[in-house]
Design a protein around this motif. Sequence first.
Motif, short mmCIF file in Angstrom:
data_model
loop_
_atom_site.label_atom_id
_atom_site.label_comp_id
_atom_site.label_asym_id
_atom_site.label_seq_id
_atom_site.Cartn_x
_atom_site.Cartn_y
_atom_site.Cartn_z
N ALA A 60 26.64 46.01 38.45
CA ALA A 60 27.61 46.47 37.44
C ALA A 60 28.81 45.53 37.36
CB ALA A 60 28.07 47.89 37.77
N LYS A 61 29.25 45.01 38.49
CA LYS A 61 30.43 44.13 38.53
C LYS A 61 30.11 42.67 38.27
CE LYS A 61 33.37 44.10 41.80
NZ LYS A 61 34.79 44.23 41.59
N GLY A 62 28.83 42.30 38.44
CA GLY A 62 28.49 40.87 38.42
C GLY A 62 29.07 40.19 39.64
N ARG A 63 29.07 40.89 40.79
CA ARG A 63 29.71 40.36 42.01
C ARG A 63 28.73 39.50 42.79
NH1 ARG A 63 34.15 42.71 45.35
NH2 ARG A 63 33.74 42.44 47.56
N PRO A 64 29.19 38.33 43.30
CA PRO A 64 28.29 37.49 44.11
C PRO A 64 27.81 38.24 45.34
CG PRO A 64 30.39 36.37 43.66
CD PRO A 64 30.54 37.78 43.18
N PRO A 147 34.10 48.37 46.09
CA PRO A 147 34.99 47.26 45.71
C PRO A 147 35.83 47.72 44.52
CG PRO A 147 32.85 46.93 44.72
CD PRO A 147 32.76 48.23 45.49
N SER A 148 36.75 46.89 44.08
CA SER A 148 37.54 47.25 42.91
C SER A 148 36.62 47.40 41.69
CB SER A 148 38.61 46.20 42.66
OG SER A 148 38.04 44.91 42.67
N ALA A 149 36.97 48.36 40.80
CA ALA A 149 36.09 48.72 39.70
C ALA A 149 36.34 47.87 38.45
CB ALA A 149 36.24 50.21 39.38
N ASN A 150 36.29 46.55 38.63
CA ASN A 150 36.47 45.63 37.50
C ASN A 150 35.27 44.70 37.44
OD1 ASN A 150 38.02 44.80 40.09
ND2 ASN A 150 37.39 42.86 39.15
N LEU A 151 35.09 44.00 36.30
CA LEU A 151 34.11 42.93 36.27
C LEU A 151 34.58 41.86 37.23
CD1 LEU A 151 33.36 42.60 32.44
CD2 LEU A 151 31.81 43.47 34.21
N PRO A 155 41.27 40.94 36.65
CA PRO A 155 42.27 41.68 37.44
C PRO A 155 41.74 43.06 37.81
CG PRO A 155 43.28 40.68 35.49
CD PRO A 155 41.80 40.50 35.33
N SER A 156 42.10 43.54 39.00
CA SER A 156 41.64 44.85 39.44
C SER A 156 42.22 45.95 38.55
CB SER A 156 42.06 45.10 40.89
OG SER A 156 41.46 44.14 41.71
N PRO A 157 41.50 47.07 38.40
CA PRO A 157 41.95 48.14 37.51
C PRO A 157 42.96 49.08 38.19
CG PRO A 157 39.75 48.62 38.31
CD PRO A 157 40.15 47.32 38.95
N LEU A 184 47.99 46.91 44.28
CA LEU A 184 47.28 45.75 44.83
C LEU A 184 46.29 46.28 45.87
CD1 LEU A 184 50.14 43.18 45.53
CD2 LEU A 184 48.59 43.27 43.57
N GLU A 185 45.26 45.49 46.15
CA GLU A 185 44.24 45.95 47.09
C GLU A 185 44.81 46.07 48.51
OE1 GLU A 185 44.12 43.42 45.18
OE2 GLU A 185 42.37 43.57 43.86
N SER A 186 43.99 46.70 49.36
CA SER A 186 44.38 46.92 50.75
C SER A 186 44.55 45.60 51.50
CB SER A 186 43.28 47.73 51.45
OG SER A 186 42.04 47.06 51.37
N LYS A 237 37.48 32.75 42.66
CA LYS A 237 38.52 32.88 41.64
C LYS A 237 38.63 34.37 41.34
CE LYS A 237 39.70 31.60 37.00
NZ LYS A 237 39.30 30.98 35.74
N HIS A 238 39.83 34.86 41.17
CA HIS A 238 40.05 36.30 41.10
C HIS A 238 41.16 36.60 40.14
CE1 HIS A 238 37.96 37.85 44.66
NE2 HIS A 238 38.41 39.03 44.34
N TYR A 239 41.22 37.82 39.72
CA TYR A 239 42.43 38.37 39.10
C TYR A 239 42.90 37.59 37.87
CZ TYR A 239 42.42 39.57 44.09
OH TYR A 239 42.05 39.93 45.34
MG MG Z 1 38.10 43.11 43.82
#
Ligand code: MG
Length: 346
Positions: A60-64, A147-151, A155-157, A184-186, A237-239
């Motif tokens: 769903a996220k396209g996460r590596p 994980p954060s619920a973003n693609l 940026p994280s939601p 911001l994340e933990s 690369k993030h956010y």
């Molecule tokens: Mg994240």
Amino acid sequence: MHTNVWYVDENVDSEKVYPQVVEAAECLQRNEVVAFPTETVYGLGGNALSEEAVAKIFSAKGRPADNPLIVHVASRPHVEKLVSHIPKQADKLMNAFWPGPLTIVLPGGKSVASNVTAGLDTVAIRMPDHPVALALLKAANLPLAAPSANLSGKPSPTTAKHVIHDLSGRIAGIVDGGSTGVGLESTVVDCSGDHVTILRPGGVTKEQLEEVVGEVIIDPALSDEGQRPKSPGVKYKHYAPTAPVTLVDGSPSYLQSLVDKRRAEGKKIGVLATEESKATYRADVVIPCGTRADLISVANRLYDVLRQFDESDVDEIYSEMFTHEGVGAAVMNRLSKAASNRVIKE
Ligand code: MG
Ligand code: AMP
């Protein structure tokens, strides 16, 4: 896929049973994935014991696949089932900061699905401090990888609207409990070795950790690109909003001179400012990101502001910088990533 939305008051009593929460929990028990609010950002949860559920999170996220997930729990007994043992320092940190924005990497990912840990022999665990997250964890009675619920890369939601924007049609549902807290994340700390090491800065600061466990090390890879980070996710690369971001290490008037130059060349320019400075800028879009007097307000606003730039059609974004002290470390870590480390010095 149809994505359900369940509205839940952000002040629910996590000890009580709510029909919407039960429906969402039943989805999780069927190994579907569901987004939910935490005190940091929205998470995308799935049964951490099921390879099938965890695979749905990644797709769903396209996460590596080499970026491991944080497992969320509502109680200590759940932790004990997932690790080989709990080191003394980790025990102190759990007592001091849980529930809260601190993720602890522990030895031996016993029984979690193998794709949760991406093949590592450790597992990252956290107890979130949000009544809706706790109510959902209790109703599901499962550890949830989230994980954060973003693609991936975005940026994280910090609101359900952000989640819907990125993941509607890709996940079974969203528990909408309003906007999140820290924004911001933990903080991620490794307690699996001899020293307590910060792998990712976040809502709990180094100073706060040191009050509880003494000396805390920062993973050198966080400031040295040549080193391999212990936390695999840190290298990506993030956010990042779509338009390239450049950080400006200098005065507002210097930042303005950069903006003027690019606008004279026909570019549409956005400025990430603060409440203190916003009135001084002339640009196509100026968005204040909290106030310098309170860095927590900057952390709170950051992801929403980065997403607002995506809704404008600016070509480039210039951003002010912040101190690295306290929660500023986490703010600057995320901003530097959003800017792919591009900094212009006055
Ligand atoms: Mg994240
Ligand atoms: P996210 O879920 O997007 O907030 O990212 C989770 C972060 O925790 C990433 O930086 C991961 O690399 C890190 N992480 C998760 N599990 C582990 C682990 N076992 N060891 C080290 N880092 C981890």
